[in-house]
Motif scaffolding. Structure first.
Motif, short mmCIF file in Angstrom:
data_model
loop_
_atom_site.label_atom_id
_atom_site.label_comp_id
_atom_site.label_asym_id
_atom_site.label_seq_id
_atom_site.Cartn_x
_atom_site.Cartn_y
_atom_site.Cartn_z
N VAL A 97 101.55 30.35 -59.32
CA VAL A 97 100.76 31.34 -58.60
C VAL A 97 99.41 31.45 -59.31
O VAL A 97 99.36 31.70 -60.52
CB VAL A 97 101.45 32.72 -58.58
CG1 VAL A 97 100.56 33.76 -57.91
CG2 VAL A 97 102.80 32.63 -57.89
N VAL A 98 98.33 31.26 -58.59
CA VAL A 98 97.00 31.33 -59.17
C VAL A 98 96.58 32.80 -59.30
O VAL A 98 96.49 33.51 -58.31
CB VAL A 98 95.97 30.56 -58.33
CG1 VAL A 98 94.57 30.68 -58.94
CG2 VAL A 98 96.37 29.09 -58.22
N GLU A 99 96.33 33.22 -60.52
CA GLU A 99 95.85 34.58 -60.78
C GLU A 99 94.33 34.62 -60.92
O GLU A 99 93.68 35.55 -60.45
CB GLU A 99 96.48 35.13 -62.06
CG GLU A 99 98.00 35.26 -62.01
CD GLU A 99 98.60 35.49 -63.38
OE1 GLU A 99 99.32 36.49 -63.54
OE2 GLU A 99 98.35 34.67 -64.30
N VAL A 100 93.78 33.60 -61.59
CA VAL A 100 92.34 33.57 -61.88
C VAL A 100 91.77 32.21 -61.50
O VAL A 100 92.10 31.20 -62.12
CB VAL A 100 92.06 33.83 -63.37
CG1 VAL A 100 90.56 33.96 -63.62
CG2 VAL A 100 92.79 35.08 -63.87
N PRO A 101 90.90 32.14 -60.48
CA PRO A 101 90.26 30.86 -60.15
C PRO A 101 89.31 30.43 -61.28
O PRO A 101 88.74 31.26 -61.99
CB PRO A 101 89.47 31.18 -58.88
CG PRO A 101 90.13 32.40 -58.31
CD PRO A 101 90.59 33.19 -59.51
N GLY A 121 97.12 30.77 -64.08
CA GLY A 121 98.15 31.52 -63.37
C GLY A 121 99.47 31.48 -64.11
O GLY A 121 99.52 31.37 -65.33
N ALA A 122 100.55 31.59 -63.35
CA ALA A 122 101.88 31.68 -63.96
C ALA A 122 102.91 31.00 -63.08
O ALA A 122 102.69 30.80 -61.88
CB ALA A 122 102.25 33.14 -64.17
N GLU A 164 95.77 25.05 -64.81
CA GLU A 164 95.73 23.92 -63.87
C GLU A 164 94.37 23.25 -63.97
O GLU A 164 93.34 23.88 -63.79
CB GLU A 164 96.00 24.44 -62.45
CG GLU A 164 96.29 23.33 -61.44
CD GLU A 164 95.02 22.66 -60.91
OE1 GLU A 164 95.02 21.41 -60.78
OE2 GLU A 164 94.02 23.36 -60.64
N ILE A 165 94.36 21.95 -64.27
CA ILE A 165 93.14 21.25 -64.66
C ILE A 165 92.58 20.34 -63.56
O ILE A 165 91.78 19.46 -63.83
CB ILE A 165 93.36 20.44 -65.94
CG1 ILE A 165 94.41 19.33 -65.71
CG2 ILE A 165 93.81 21.35 -67.09
CD1 ILE A 165 94.54 18.35 -66.87
N SER A 179 92.07 29.52 -54.96
CA SER A 179 91.86 30.92 -54.57
C SER A 179 92.89 31.81 -55.25
O SER A 179 94.03 31.39 -55.49
CB SER A 179 91.99 31.08 -53.05
OG SER A 179 91.05 30.27 -52.37
N ARG A 180 92.48 33.02 -55.54
CA ARG A 180 93.41 33.98 -56.16
C ARG A 180 94.59 34.24 -55.22
O ARG A 180 94.41 34.46 -54.03
CB ARG A 180 92.68 35.28 -56.47
CG ARG A 180 93.54 36.32 -57.16
CD ARG A 180 92.72 37.50 -57.62
NE ARG A 180 91.76 37.06 -58.63
CZ ARG A 180 90.45 37.07 -58.48
NH1 ARG A 180 89.94 37.49 -57.35
NH2 ARG A 180 89.65 36.68 -59.45
N GLY A 181 95.80 34.19 -55.77
CA GLY A 181 96.99 34.40 -54.98
C GLY A 181 97.55 33.15 -54.35
O GLY A 181 98.66 33.16 -53.79
#
Length: 244
Positions: A2-6, A50-51, A79-80, A86-88
Motif C-alpha cells: 500500500v503506497v503511503e507516500v509518493p 509504503g507498507a 519501491e524503486i 499515488s497515495r493509497g
C-alpha cells in the motif's frame, strides 16, 4: 504494498493502525501536520514509500539479528520503480532485499522492492542487481534513513549488519516472520498495543476482529467529509545542511 507516500513528496502519511479500518492519515506532532525534512541533497522521500498489509513488527519480540524489538507497525517498503505512484494505491511488487534500521532502539525493517509492472522489473531480481543497474541508489537510501530525523533534533539512526542490505531470500523470510506475527495478533481477543484490528479480510472463525462489509461501510460513513485542502507551508521546501 500500500503506497503511503509518493516519491518526491514530504507529507508524513502513514497507515493509522489505532483507528478503525486503519486509514492513511498524515502524522501530527504538537498539533502540527508533519512533513519530512529535506536533508541535502535529498528532496522528500526518494522512493514510493509504503507498507505490506497483514504484517506486524511485534514490539514484544526481540529480533535475533538486530537485538531489538519490533516497532509495532506493518513492515515498510521502498519501491524503486520509475513511476511516481499515488497515495493509497495498491501495487504488486517484486521483493529484492531489505535494510535493518534501528529507530530509537526499535527494529524497523525497510524492504527494497520494485513494481512488477515497471519496465526494469525483469532485470532486477536481487539486491545485487539494484547495485549494478542503479548505482548510488542503495547508498542514498542508507544516507536518507540515517539522517532524516536530524533536523528535528534527534540523533542519526543506526543499522544492523553495518548498514549492509540483505538479499531477497533474507527479505522474504523477514516478511514471512512479520506475517506470522500479524496472524497471531489478529487471533487475540484484545488489541495489542492499542492497535485496532477490525478487519474485513478475515473470517469470524479465524479472528475475533472479523468485520462485515456493512459494518465497515458504517465506520466510513460515520466520518466527516473531507475538508478544504490547506496549502503546503513554504518551509517544507527548505534544505537542511550538516556535516556527516
Amino acid at each position: 504494498m500500500v503506497v503511503e507516500v509518493p516519491r518526491w513528496t514530504n507529507a508524513k502519511m502513514e497507515i493509522a493502525t489505532k483507528d478503525p479500518l486503519n486509514p492513511i492519515k498524515q502524522d501530527v506532532k504538537k498539533g502540527n501536520l508533519r512533513y519530512v525534512a529535506n536533508v541535502f541533497p535529498h528532496k522528500g522521500y526518494i522512493w514510493n514509500y509504503g507498507a505490506i498489509p497483514q504484517t506486524w513488527e511485534d514490539p514484544e519480540h526481540k529480533d535475533g539479528d538486530t537485538g531489538c524489538c519490533g516497532d509495532n507497525d506493518p513492515i515498510d517498503v521502498c519501491e524503486i520503480g520509475s513511476r511516481v505512484c499515488s497515495r493509497g494505491e495498491v501495487i504488486k511488487v517484486k521483493v529484492l532485499g531489505v535494510l535493518a534500521m534501528i529507530d530509537e532502539g526499535e527494529t524497523d525493517w525497510k524492504v527494497i522492492a520494485i513494481n512488477v509492472d515497471d519496465p526494469e522489473a525483469g532485470e532486477l531480481n536481487n539486491i545485487g542487481d539494484v547495485q549494478r543497474l542503479k548505482p548510488g541508489y542503495l547508498e542514498a537510501t542508507v544516507d536518507w534513513f540515517r539522517r532524516y530525523k536530524v533536523p528535528d533534533g534527534k540523533p542519526e539512526n543506526q543499522f544492523a549488519f553495518n548498514g549492509e542490505f540483505k538479499d531477497k531470500d533474507f527479505a522474504l523470510a523477514t516478511i514471512k516472520s512479520t506475517h506470522d506475527f500479524w496472524k497471531n495478533l489478529i487471533s487475540q481477543p484484545t488489541n495489542a498495543g492499542g492497535l485496532n484490528c477490525k478487519n474485513t479480510c478475515v473470517s469470524g472463525d479465524g479472528s475475533p476482529h472479523c468485520c462485515s462489509s456493512n459494518e465497515a461501510k458504517a465506520v466510513v460513513d460515520a466520518h466527516c467529509a473531507c475538508g478544504q485542502e490547506e496549502p503546503i507551508p513554504c518551509s517544507v521546501d527548505k534544505w537542511f545542511y550538516y556535516k556527516k
